[in-house]
Enzyme design. Structure first.
Site, short mmCIF file in Angstrom:
data_model
loop_
_atom_site.label_atom_id
_atom_site.label_comp_id
_atom_site.label_asym_id
_atom_site.label_seq_id
_atom_site.Cartn_x
_atom_site.Cartn_y
_atom_site.Cartn_z
N ASP A 184 -2.01 5.87 -2.84
CA ASP A 184 -2.41 7.00 -1.87
C ASP A 184 -0.87 7.87 -1.63
OD1 ASP A 184 -5.36 6.68 -2.00
OD2 ASP A 184 -4.70 5.12 0.40
N ASP B 79 -14.02 2.85 -5.68
CA ASP B 79 -12.54 2.88 -4.63
C ASP B 79 -12.71 1.27 -3.83
OD1 ASP B 79 -10.55 3.15 -2.49
OD2 ASP B 79 -11.39 4.29 -1.74
N TRP C 253 0.77 -1.16 0.09
CA TRP C 253 -0.12 -0.33 -0.13
C TRP C 253 0.72 1.07 0.23
CZ3 TRP C 253 -0.09 3.47 4.04
CH2 TRP C 253 -1.62 4.80 3.67
C1 DGJ Z 1 -8.77 4.99 0.08
C2 DGJ Z 1 -8.23 6.04 -1.36
O1 DGJ Z 1 -7.13 5.95 -2.28
C3 DGJ Z 1 -8.83 7.50 -0.99
O2 DGJ Z 1 -8.44 8.35 -2.26
C4 DGJ Z 1 -9.58 8.14 -0.64
O3 DGJ Z 1 -10.62 7.67 -1.42
C5 DGJ Z 1 -10.11 6.80 0.65
N1 DGJ Z 1 -9.93 5.96 0.35
C6 DGJ Z 1 -11.98 6.92 1.16
O4 DGJ Z 1 -11.82 6.63 2.22
#
Ligand code: DGJ
Length: 742
Positions: A548, A478, A199
């Site tokens: 992220d 998501d 991640w």
């Molecule tokens: C994980 C995503 O990768 C983020 O960009 C965001 O949308 C969050 N979830 C929201 O919970």
């Protein structure tokens, strides 16, 4: 493009760039002869096979010590005969036997490309040329028919493959393994390249020697995963970004997968890719058919960049569908890192309004707009608006935002449910999990059982109720946890091995329904960032949130690695605030944009908190991106040097228009160094005969000099020796435009 030579029962699939040759062996199995650069149409098996007598070998026939499958290169290896390497498939028969003996029966050659049902796949338009070869192999003991399907596109240096198994017998059979392809390369010294990660650290490039025995990468998480991408390259030790041979393999699939290489004692690597066999078993009843996902096998004699260009062309022209094919992707502002869950309608409208003033084209409302969701403990599954935060609903908000002159997009996480939700109260049985066991937690949420069509239908209807009557033009889909305790109360005891595959088929079916109903909506897939960044997803969602991690330095690695397979038009890339929320690094606004330009481009920060001079800079950045967006998304991306190539401090990449008249060069230097000399960087992809104007340089220069000598990389000036106007300090970048002149 496909030729069958009857006398030798040999198949030759080819276009101008690539050839793929197979033959029927003495025992009826299919042997592999050649995959590489285009060779003459008329091929003969004797050039490619070297039957040898080798002592102590199990041979197929008593009277032929020269014929053992162990020494053949095989097209789709069986289990239990004279080949002891990994088989491409395994079927547990009614008798308990797994031995199989699939022999050539017939074949068909047809124009175009037949599509699988319910699975993503590459396609051709009616006015394009592709040819497909289907070879039927039959195991006469079980009456199973294996059909190997090969497609060649006129313009691409690749062959696509998939496998279909049909039960023509009277009894059910259990498929335990069914690879999308298997390929035995010639004996040689090879290295493998794969994209691994975690991640927020996805798709880092790893290059290592292929050694004797079995090596594999894969995922058993229920999605393709951040750990390993469904991609593998096999190269020679001397292969570079621009020279040498490279074989690239990609799976058009988003669920559990495996990519394995087995190198035997003769240094013959066997490569295969397909659904991960761990936890997989499919009950194939009499008359039923099972279709594997599609895989693509790319060949390049122009190094890794050559391989990547083929993948990029495939994604852009034969995988992306609908209105978003080659259409300019909107510059967006996403509120996630600006507000997280803490927002109301006025805050959102203010963000959208200021974004619009800067030139942003799309505002995206992320997580937290539904149910009682004020943190990540509740409400997933309850897809109705939180009127405490948004009193006018999504339709009212989207209207206000759209009236500002900016598009409106919305976040969903359709596959998930929190226990703190109305949906869970009503349907606790809709979770994936084994009722006899403890259910593991992941971000306080649980995976909905998408093997059930009623669950998919329910989520579809809930989403439609939100979307209908609004101005939504974009959806971020998501997915933030992986499947544990894989068990469905809807599947019988003998069908639990089907769960992972049926789950991803359910995901695909929901995408399909939504795309059909809302063809104008741009989908961006996301799985805690780049956890489901695969060829399968790009059939439905033209772009994906790359990671992220939005830090510019981290993104150099992530975007560099992703570009091995995926074009810039797929890579969600945003400028975020500093200190960066993931690694706390402070990088210049310019550097953050210089990295994010090489993707879909957007912002993910509280624009209301930016200083006026920063806002002016952002306006310039947006204008710059609009000017070069077509070049960035339609041009050829070329990696020049990168963080995995020895000098982690230095990255350079460029994008060149197909006519070679225009290019954009990105140069990045992570840490300043004291008292270093100035390096040059050689460019690629330009026309050596053309003259170019290079931004920052007065004198025009020929493509030839830019290719042979290059131009100056970012220099380091330190302390007292700083020169006015020259970059100093850490995290420096330059984006240089190159334009041909008549
Ligand atoms: C994980 C995503 O990768 C983020 O960009 C965001 O949308 C969050 N979830 C929201 O919970």
């Amino acid at each position: 493009m496909i030729r069958y030579i009857k006398e030798s029962q040999t198949f030759h699939i080819y276009n101008e760039k690539v050839s793929y040759v197979m033959t029927v062996l003495k025992n009826g199995h299919l042997g592999h002869l050649y995959f590489g650069g285009r060779i003459d149409e008329q091929v003969s098996p004797e050039w490619f096979r070297y039957p040898l007598f080798r002592p102590l070998t199990a041979c197929v026939y008593e009277d032929d010590p020269f014929f053992s499958l162990e020494h053949e290169r095989l097209e789709y290896p069986n289990f239990g005969t004279t080949d002891f390497r990994q088989p491409a498939f395994s079927v547990r028969q009614n008798s308990g036997s797994r031995v199989s003996d699939f022999k050539y029966e017939s074949h068909r050659i047809q124009e175009g490309k037949p599509m699988p049902k319910g699975l993503p796949a590459t396609f051709v338009y009616d006015d394009e040329k592709a040819m497909t070869l289907e070879i039927d192999l039959i195991d006469h003991v079980t009456d199973l028919k294996l059909t190997l399907i090969y497609t060649v596109f006129e313009d691409l240096s690749l062959i696509s493959r998939r496998t279909v198994l049909n039960n023509m017998g009277e009894r059910s059979q259990a498929i335990e393994k069914i690879m999308s392809f298997s390929l035995d390369l010639p004996s040689g010294e090879y290295e493998k390249i794969n994209l691994w990660g975690a991640w927020a650290r996805e798709r880092h490039v790893e290059r290592s020697q292929i050694t004797k025995g079995i090596q594999s990468i894969g995922s058993t998480r229920g999605c393709s995963s951040p750990d390993h991408n469904p991609f593998l390259a096999i190269v020679q030790p001397q292969t570079t970004e621009n020279t040498g041979e490279a074989y690239g393999f990609g799976l058009v699939y988003s669920g559990n997968f495996i990519a394995s290489i087995e190198e035997n004692y003769d240094s013959v690597p066997r490569v295969m890719m397909g659904i991960h066999p761990d936890g997989f078993e499919w009950c194939l009843k009499s008359g039923e058919t099972f279709e594997s996902p599609e895989a693509v096998m790319v060949y390049s004699d122009q190094g890794l960049n050559g391989m990547s260009h083929t993948f990029h062309g495939l994604v852009k022209n034969h995988l992306t569908r609908g209105l978003w094919v080659n259409k300019a992707r909107p510059i967006l502002l996403n509120n996630w890192e600006a507000t997280y869950f803490d927002f109301n309608e006025e805050k959102i409208v203010e963000l959208a309004s200021q974004a619009k003033d800067l030139g942003v084209e799309l505002f995206v409302l992320d997580d937290g707009w539904f149910g009682n969701r004020n943190d990540d403990t509740s409400s997933l599954g309850d897809w109705f608006v939180n009127t405490d935060k948004l009193p006018n609903g999504i339709s009212g908000l989207s209207k206000r935002v759209t009236e500002l002159g900016i598009q409106f997009g919305l976040w969903f996480e359709p596959e998930m449910v929190n226990m703190a939700s109305k949906l869970y109260e009503e349907h606790p049985e809709w979770l994936i999990g084994d009722p006899a066991r403890h259910l593991s937690n992941g971000r306080n949420q649980y995976v909905l059982d998408f093997t059930r069509s009623e669950v998919v239908d329910y989520i579809f209807k809930s989403m439609c109720q939100v979307i209908d009557g609004t101005e939504i033009t974009y959806i971020k889909w998501d997915m933030n946890r992986h499947i544990t305790e894989a068990y469905s109360t809807a599947l019988g005891a003998s069908r639990q091995g089907e769960l992972y595959h049926r789950y991803i088929l359910g995901v695909y079916s929901l995408y399909e329904k939504l795309i059909e109903r809302y063809p104008h909506i741009l989908f961006e897939s996301c799985a805690s960032g780049g956890g489901r960044f695969d060829l399968g997803m790009f059939y439905y969602a033209p772009q994906a949130w790359t990671s992220d991690d939005t830090d510019a330095v981290e993104r150099l690695k992530i975007q560099y690695g992703s570009s091995m397979v995926y074009p810039l038009s797929t890579m969600g890339s945003h400028v975020s605030a500093v200190p960066n929320h993931q690694v706390k690094r402070v990088t210049p606004l310019k550097t953050r944009a210089d990295v994010a330009y090489f993707g879909t481009f957007g912002y993910e920060l509280d624009v209301t908190k930016m200083h006026e001079d920063e806002k002016e800079e952002m306006k310039e950045q947006i204008l710059f991106f609009k000017r070069y967006r077509d070049l960035i998304h339609q041009g050829d991306f070329i990696r020049l040097t990168g963080p995995f190539d020895g000098d982690v401090n230095r990255t350079a990449w460029m994008v060149v228009s197909p006519d070679k008249n225009q290019a954009l060069l990105g140069l990045y230097k992570v840490l300043a160094q004291a008292n270093t000399g100035v390096k040059t960087i050689k460019l690629h992809g330009l026309d050596p005969e053309k003259m170019y104007k290079v931004s920052g340089y007065q004198t025009p220069i020929s493509g030839n000099v830019l290719i042979q000598y290059g131009l100056l990389d970012i220099p380091s000036f330190t302390g007292a020796h700083t020169i006015e106007g020259r970059p100093t300090g850490d995290y420096q970048s330059q984006v240089i435009s190159i334009q041909s002149i008549d």
